[in-house]
Design an enzyme around this catalytic site. Structure first.
Site, short mmCIF file in Angstrom:
data_model
loop_
_atom_site.label_atom_id
_atom_site.label_comp_id
_atom_site.label_asym_id
_atom_site.label_seq_id
_atom_site.Cartn_x
_atom_site.Cartn_y
_atom_site.Cartn_z
N ALA A 66 0.86 -1.18 0.00
CA ALA A 66 0.00 0.00 0.00
C ALA A 66 0.90 1.23 0.00
O ALA A 66 2.06 1.16 0.42
CB ALA A 66 -0.90 -0.02 1.23
N GLY A 111 0.61 -5.11 0.78
CA GLY A 111 -0.58 -5.21 -0.07
C GLY A 111 -0.31 -5.95 -1.38
O GLY A 111 -1.24 -6.51 -1.98
N GLU A 114 -0.51 -9.49 -0.60
CA GLU A 114 -1.93 -9.76 -0.31
C GLU A 114 -2.76 -9.88 -1.59
O GLU A 114 -3.62 -10.74 -1.70
CB GLU A 114 -2.47 -8.67 0.63
N GLU A 134 4.83 -5.18 7.30
CA GLU A 134 4.06 -4.15 8.02
C GLU A 134 4.51 -3.92 9.46
O GLU A 134 4.53 -2.78 9.91
CB GLU A 134 2.56 -4.51 8.01
N1 CO8 Z 1 4.54 3.25 -0.84
C1 CO8 Z 1 4.89 4.42 -1.41
N2 CO8 Z 1 5.99 4.57 -2.18
C2 CO8 Z 1 6.78 3.48 -2.36
C3 CO8 Z 1 6.47 2.23 -1.78
C4 CO8 Z 1 5.28 2.14 -0.99
N3 CO8 Z 1 4.87 0.99 -0.44
N4 CO8 Z 1 7.43 1.35 -2.12
C5 CO8 Z 1 8.31 2.03 -2.88
N5 CO8 Z 1 7.92 3.31 -3.04
C6 CO8 Z 1 8.59 4.39 -3.78
C7 CO8 Z 1 9.79 4.91 -3.01
O1 CO8 Z 1 9.41 5.84 -2.02
C8 CO8 Z 1 10.59 5.53 -4.14
O2 CO8 Z 1 10.01 6.77 -4.47
P1 CO8 Z 1 10.96 8.09 -4.61
O3 CO8 Z 1 11.86 7.78 -5.78
O4 CO8 Z 1 9.98 9.18 -4.89
O5 CO8 Z 1 11.70 8.22 -3.33
C9 CO8 Z 1 10.33 4.59 -5.31
O6 CO8 Z 1 9.14 3.87 -4.98
C10 CO8 Z 1 11.44 3.58 -5.50
O7 CO8 Z 1 11.65 2.91 -4.28
P2 CO8 Z 1 13.08 2.76 -3.57
O8 CO8 Z 1 13.96 3.89 -3.96
O9 CO8 Z 1 12.85 2.53 -2.11
O10 CO8 Z 1 13.60 1.44 -4.29
P3 CO8 Z 1 14.63 0.37 -3.69
O11 CO8 Z 1 14.96 -0.54 -4.82
O12 CO8 Z 1 15.73 1.04 -2.97
O13 CO8 Z 1 13.79 -0.47 -2.60
C11 CO8 Z 1 11.87 -1.64 -1.75
C12 CO8 Z 1 12.69 -1.24 -2.98
C13 CO8 Z 1 12.68 -2.59 -0.87
C14 CO8 Z 1 10.62 -2.37 -2.24
C15 CO8 Z 1 11.50 -0.37 -0.94
O14 CO8 Z 1 10.94 0.60 -1.81
C16 CO8 Z 1 10.51 -0.61 0.16
O15 CO8 Z 1 10.87 -1.12 1.21
N6 CO8 Z 1 9.21 -0.25 -0.07
C17 CO8 Z 1 8.20 -0.36 0.93
C18 CO8 Z 1 7.76 -1.80 1.10
C19 CO8 Z 1 6.74 -1.91 2.20
O16 CO8 Z 1 6.99 -1.68 3.37
N7 CO8 Z 1 5.48 -2.32 1.83
C20 CO8 Z 1 4.39 -2.48 2.76
C21 CO8 Z 1 3.56 -1.24 2.82
S1 CO8 Z 1 2.30 -1.31 4.05
C22 CO8 Z 1 1.08 -2.25 3.37
O17 CO8 Z 1 1.17 -2.71 2.27
C23 CO8 Z 1 -0.12 -2.48 4.21
C24 CO8 Z 1 -1.27 -3.03 3.42
C25 CO8 Z 1 -2.53 -2.82 4.18
C26 CO8 Z 1 -2.88 -1.39 4.26
C27 CO8 Z 1 -3.97 -1.13 5.17
C28 CO8 Z 1 -4.36 0.35 5.11
C29 CO8 Z 1 -4.49 1.01 6.41
#
Ligand code: CO8
Length: 260
Positions: A66, A111, A114, A134
């Protein structure tokens, strides 16, 4: 149909839904989930679509979760509402009458994992990484992860993955039964399409009834599940496909199913 954050196409009975926000690694903001819902509602009513493939744009990410930036400042009411809406859309994917294959082409986190688990089964590329990170963000999976992961890989494995925000690489995903097949990136969509065509060669009504029987049964006790199976088994004999399938067997030829 117009979409902002997905690419949706239907070709030869196969619908492909590609989540398309590559700059954010295809993270699910509200607008994307709304697009997905619109496409899923369309698929549910379609008589032409026989199999659905869900994938992500690019070669790096299926869906990286998400959208953390969008929800960072939410309070309990807003986040609860968002989680219920997203979880509802993901359940609509699971409930689609047609089989759904997730072609996981990279990160399937939060997500993303999921959504993939709402598909009937998953194929992934060698660079795929699954996970429910998460708790590392101070939240818990909110789009069904605490429920579907345990059903797919067992309680102990699901608990370790969720409690430790552990990344699951493609080979481990295969070992624990989270995916059915791992292929090189370039072979992912061809492999998913091949699987779709294999399904489409069977009796279409029977495939949809089998999906319903499996999904209803997994959420019920076995006696209820078996009773449902017997009932819908009987229903198959009201179809032209059953007559054709068995006649073709006896005439030693391939069946020509009409989906009726
Ligand atoms: N949300 C928003 N932006 C994201 C997300 C995300 N989940 N993942 C990546 N991005 C963005 C980064 O911020 C970045 O943007 P910018 O260039 O503007 O800074 C761009 O995508 C590229 O990402 P990275 O530079 O971080 O790329 P890397 O190759 O270094 O890393 C990763 C890749 C490991 C995937 C890293 O981006 C990461 O850890 N992402 C987050 C993963 C995560 O924690 N996902 C779980 C999110 S919570 C969730 O899904 C809950 C679901 C239920 C929700 C319920 C609602 C209340």
């Amino acid at each position: 149909m117009e979409f902002e954050n997905i690419i949706f196409k239907v070709e030869d009975g196969i619908a492909t839904l590609t989540i398309n926000r590559p700059k954010a690694l295809n993270a699910l903001n509200k607008a994307t989930v709304e697009d997905i819902e619109k496409a899923v509602d369309y698929i549910a009513e379609s008589k032409d679509i026989q199999v659905v493939i869900i994938t992500g744009a690019g070669e790096k990410s299926f869906v990286a979760g998400a959208d953390i930036k969008e929800m960072a400042d939410y309070g309990p009411a807003e986040s609860g509402k968002w989680a219920a809406y997203g979880a509802g859309v993901i359940t609509k994917i699971e409930k689609l009458p047609q089989p759904v294959i997730a072609a996981v082409n990279g990160f399937a986190l939060g997500g993303g994992c999921e959504i993939s688990m709402a598909a009937d089964f998953r194929y992934c590329s060698e660079n795929a990484i699954f996970g429910q990170p998460e708790v590392g963000l101070g939240i818990i999976p909110g789009f069904g992860g605490t429920q579907r992961l345990a059903r797919l890989v067992g309680l102990g494995m699901a608990k370790e993955i969720i409690y430790s925000s552990k990344n699951i690489k493609a080979d481990e995903a295969l070992r624990i039964g989270l995916v059915n097949k791992v292929v090189p990136q370039a072979e992912l969509m061809p492999a998913a399409i091949k699987a779709a065509k294999k399904i489409m060669a069977q009796g279409p009504v029977a495939v949809q009834i089998a999906k319903k029987a499996i999904n209803n049964g997994i959420n019920a006790d076995i006696i209820t599940g078996l009773a449902f199976e017997s009932n819908v088994f009987g229903l198959c004999f009201a179809t032209a496909d059953q007559k054709e399938g068995m006649k073709a067997f006896m005439e030693k030829r391939k069946p020509e199913f009409t989906g009726k």
